[in-house]
Structures are given as C-alpha cells and as structure tokens.
Design a protein around this motif. Structure first.
Motif, PDB file in Angstrom:
ATOM      1  N   UNK A  83     -62.197   4.821   6.264  1.00 44.31           N
ATOM      2  CA  UNK A  83     -60.783   4.637   5.878  1.00 44.31           C
ATOM      3  C   UNK A  83     -60.474   3.186   5.533  1.00 44.31           C
ATOM      4  N   UNK A  84     -61.108   2.270   6.259  1.00 44.56           N
ATOM      5  CA  UNK A  84     -60.890   0.842   6.002  1.00 44.56           C
ATOM      6  C   UNK A  84     -61.498   0.420   4.664  1.00 44.56           C
ATOM      7  N   UNK A  85     -62.372   1.259   4.102  1.00 45.07           N
ATOM      8  CA  UNK A  85     -63.153   0.856   2.929  1.00 45.07           C
ATOM      9  C   UNK A  85     -63.034   1.884   1.809  1.00 45.07           C
ATOM     10  N   UNK A  86     -61.786   2.236   1.508  1.00 41.58           N
ATOM     11  CA  UNK A  86     -61.515   3.071   0.336  1.00 41.58           C
ATOM     12  C   UNK A  86     -62.160   4.441   0.378  1.00 41.58           C
ATOM     13  N   UNK A 209     -66.761  -8.051  10.685  1.00 37.10           N
ATOM     14  CA  UNK A 209     -66.185  -7.977  12.032  1.00 37.10           C
ATOM     15  C   UNK A 209     -64.696  -8.370  12.038  1.00 37.10           C
ATOM     16  N   UNK A 210     -64.271  -9.164  11.031  1.00 33.06           N
ATOM     17  CA  UNK A 210     -62.856  -9.563  10.955  1.00 33.06           C
ATOM     18  C   UNK A 210     -62.081  -8.719   9.933  1.00 33.06           C
ATOM     19  N   UNK A 211     -62.574  -7.525   9.616  1.00 36.71           N
ATOM     20  CA  UNK A 211     -61.960  -6.726   8.542  1.00 36.71           C
ATOM     21  C   UNK A 211     -60.467  -6.476   8.762  1.00 36.71           C
ATOM     22  N   UNK A 217     -55.248 -10.515   0.967  1.00 36.33           N
ATOM     23  CA  UNK A 217     -55.082  -9.298   0.192  1.00 36.33           C
ATOM     24  C   UNK A 217     -55.655  -8.188   1.050  1.00 36.33           C
ATOM     25  N   UNK A 218     -55.523  -6.919   0.619  1.00 30.81           N
ATOM     26  CA  UNK A 218     -56.024  -5.893   1.521  1.00 30.81           C
ATOM     27  C   UNK A 218     -57.549  -5.986   1.552  1.00 30.81           C
TER      28      UNK A 218
END
Ligand code: PMP
Length: 404
Positions: A83-86, A209-211, A217-218
């Motif tokens: 989900x964090x990566x499209x 690790x800091x995503x 920006x997103x």
C-alpha cells in the motif's frame, strides 16, 4: 595471544555510538549537554502497541517463530509495504521479518556478492555507516556514489552510470536519507532506473526505513518503476514509524530472495523476538494516530530547526525532505572560529558549548567540493532545539576571529 581476523580488525562502526559514549561521559561529569546525536524517535511506542507486547507475554508467546516471522505479521507487512508503494504485488511469502531492518543490509550484500572476487557494491556517500562497513566485512568492494548539496543530496545518475562495471552486483539506495534528510524524488528514481535497465546484473537494496517520514512529496519507491520490482530488496520496519527501535522489528521483501534472507536468519538470529512480532502486528493493523502525530511533530520541528540554523552565523541549511535529520553546511562557521574542519568544529561545539552533533566524516569521506557539514537529529524537544541552536550561535559569535 591468538590473533583477530583481518575482517574483525577492519570492521567499521556507527560513530553515533562512539560520540554518544563521549556525551554520556561528559553528562556523568555533570556537564550540561544538549544532544542531537541519536537517530531515533523521542517518543515511546504507542500504548496499544505496548499492550500487544504485554498480551503476547501473558499469552505465553515465548518461543521461536519460523525464521521468516509469524504468518499474520508477514501478511500484514506485505499488505502495508504494498500500500505504501502504489500497490506493488507483494505477497506474504515475499516478506521476511528480521530483528530490525539493519541485519538485512548484511544479508543483502552476502546474498548478492562473493567474498574477495572483486564484486562491487555502490552505496551513497555520505550514508549510513553500516553500508560501507558491511560491504568491506563481507569481502566486496565499496564504491561510493557522491551525494551533492546542489542536488539536495541526491546523486547525479550520470555519476552512477560511470561507476557501474560488470563487477557491480548491488546498488544501495536510501530514501528518505540518513544523514542528510534528502529524498530521491520520483524523477530522480526514474533517471536511476533508466541507468539500471542497461545493467541487468545489478540488484537494488532500497533502504526505506524512513518511508513514513517523507515530508517533501508522497513517498515513492524505485520498486514501483517498470522492471525494478523483481530486482529490488525493499527494506522497511517498525523502528522509526512507530517509535519501536528497541523492539527490533524490520521487514524485507523480494520474491526471489525471501527464502535466501530467511536462511541467513536461520543461521544467525533464528527469528526476531516473538513478543515484538505480535506488537509490530498491532502497530501495522491498529490505529495510526500516534504514527501520524509523530510525523506531524517531526515536520514542525524540522521547520523550527531549519529556520533557526539558517540564522546562525556561517551556517546554511537546506530543507530536508524527510527522516528527522538536518545536515547544515558549516564551512563558513568553521572559518569564522578557526576550526580546521567539521570534526574540529563538532568537538569544540560539544566541549565549549555543550551541544552534541555528529560530523560529516562519521558518515563517510567528505564529498570533494561540498564543504563541511554536521548532522542534527531533530528528534528532540522544541525547547532543546531552541536552546541548542541558540548556544551554537552564541558559541560562533563569541569565537569569531576578529579581522586582522
Ligand atoms: N537504515 C538506516 C538508513 C537507518 O538510519 C537505520 C537506523 N538508524 C537503519 C537502517 C536500521 O534500523 P533498524 O532499527 O530497523 O535496524
């Protein structure tokens, strides 16, 4: 006496821990030190996460788990990372749970390079010191790619292209970045991916690790670009997002390498702490208010510290796009007080002004032509930030050499 191995003698470290020992010594002597050294959130883990850890203990979840982690956590982490990566097609079996994200740095190098064969790993400089240390310890050749201030601490894709050889096996990327706070924008990542498509032998280790602490920006991962997913080891974890550094939970994902990373864990830690795994499951699946409010608080403190640093004589500071680090340029300030370099500056700042920061050389060799920098971790209270930067400004003013 029996001798130590060459490998053990050449092993690097995180100088943050060395400086921290120095700071603690001074504090024990009663010195008043304001510290910006430590790279971890200054919050406790959210209460519901703590409760999940306690519940796991009370329910007797005390044993080993499979080396790749408990199934519910692998499922939750797969969904979360996707989900964090499209919406990447990450499946639970592609995800491995580790004792923090850090061990995956070594496992990735060990899984993609051979010892002493000239295999090369390209990594960001300045950068998290463990990259270079582990590349060398694993017997690969360290090849730094320089991050430039004029690029907001990204690197030039043309420089990457020049550094890649047939021996290049792995490229380490880190966004948002420690120590500069820089981010690799989608545009920068597209340029990097275009270079990598010409070199299909190169794996990518995406240290993300800091995503969740991306302000500019997103968040965007190189794994989202065509052809990159299969060759990218995505690394993320619980440490920074949910203030769980001491719980030691990280996640790495790659469809081909997951079983290999799992075997490394069987050979080292056996598994991550079961108690922490149940707590991390709650961190991912439970309410996100705490994570969001920590992020908001880091953003406010970023704006505070960058504003203040830019008013300090001889100091300029770019606005970092993420993480919780500021990387001010102190070249002129060094000149003002007659400090030979950032390390001399850092020492005097600590001993004469009671402000603890790290110097650029703690993160690799200085980038030629980019001057002197120090790192502030602004995971500190507003009061500490205001007082610490005021002390620094006062220190520079008081020590500015009078023009002859
Ligand atoms: N990568 C980077 C860039 C980091 O800054 C850190 C922590 N300082 C880590 C990895 C390791 O994080 P963890 O606590 O999950 O091992």
């Amino acid at each position: 006496m029996p001798l130590l191995s060459q490998r053990a003698r050449s092993l690097g470290t995180e100088n943050a821990f060395v400086v921290l020992a120095e700071v603690n010594d001074l504090a024990r002597q009663g010195k008043d030190i304001i510290s910006f050294c430590i790279g971890q959130p200054d919050f406790p883990a959210p209460l519901h996460v703590q409760e999940a850890g306690i519940k796991a203990i009370r329910e007797g979840k005390h044993g080993y788990t499979p080396s790749a982690g408990i199934d519910p956590l692998r499922e939750a982490a797969a969904k979360y990372m996707a989900e964090m990566r499209g919406g990447l097609p990450i499946r639970p079996q592609d995800v491995v749970v580790g004792a923090g994200a850090k061990p995956f740095i070594a496992y990735a190098i060990l899984s993609t390079t051979d010892h002493g064969t000239g295999d090369e790993v390209i990594y960001p400089n300045p950068g998290f010191p463990i990259y270079e240390s582990q590349i060398i310890a694993c017997g690969a050749r360290p090849v730094p790619v320089q991050l430039r201030e004029e690029r907001d601490f990204a690197f030039d894709p043309a420089e990457l292209e020049r550094l890649i050889t047939p021996g290049t096996k792995l490229l380490i990327l880190n966004t948002p970045h420690n120590p500069t706070g820089g981010i690799l924008t989608r545009k920068a990542l597209e340029a990097i991916a275009a270079v990598l498509r010409k070199h299909p032998q190169v794996w990518i280790y995406a240290d993300e690790i800091y995503s969740r602490l991306c302000h500019a920006e997103s968040f965007f991962s190189i794994a989202q670009l065509p052809g990159m997913y299969e060759r990218t080891i995505i690394s993320d974890g619980a440490s920074k997002t949910w203030a769980m550094t001491g719980w030691r939970i990280g996640f790495a994902s790659n469809p081909q390498l997951a079983p290999v990373l799992t075997r490394w864990i069987t050979n080292t830690d056996s598994c991550a702490s079961q108690i922490s795994q149940w707590a991390a499951l709650e961190a991912i699946n439970g309410p996100q208010e705490a994570a969001e409010s920590m992020k908001q608080s880091f953003l406010e403190r970023r704006d505070l510290i960058v504003g203040l640093l830019n008013k300090v004589p001889g100091v300029t500071c770019r606005v970092p796009g993420g993480a919780f680090y500021a990387w001010p340029n102190v070249t002129e300030a060094c000149g003002l007080i007659g400090a030979a370099d950032s390390e001399a500056f850092r020492k005097r700042l600590l001993h004469e002004a009671g402000v603890a920061v790290l110097a650029d050389i703690h993160f690799g060799a200085r980038v030629a032509g980019d001057g002197q920098h120090v790192r502030f971790s602004y995971a500190a209270s507003r009061e500490a930030i205001e007082k610490g930067v005021a002390r620094m400004a006062q220190f520079i003013r008081a020590n500015t050499k009078k023009a002859a």
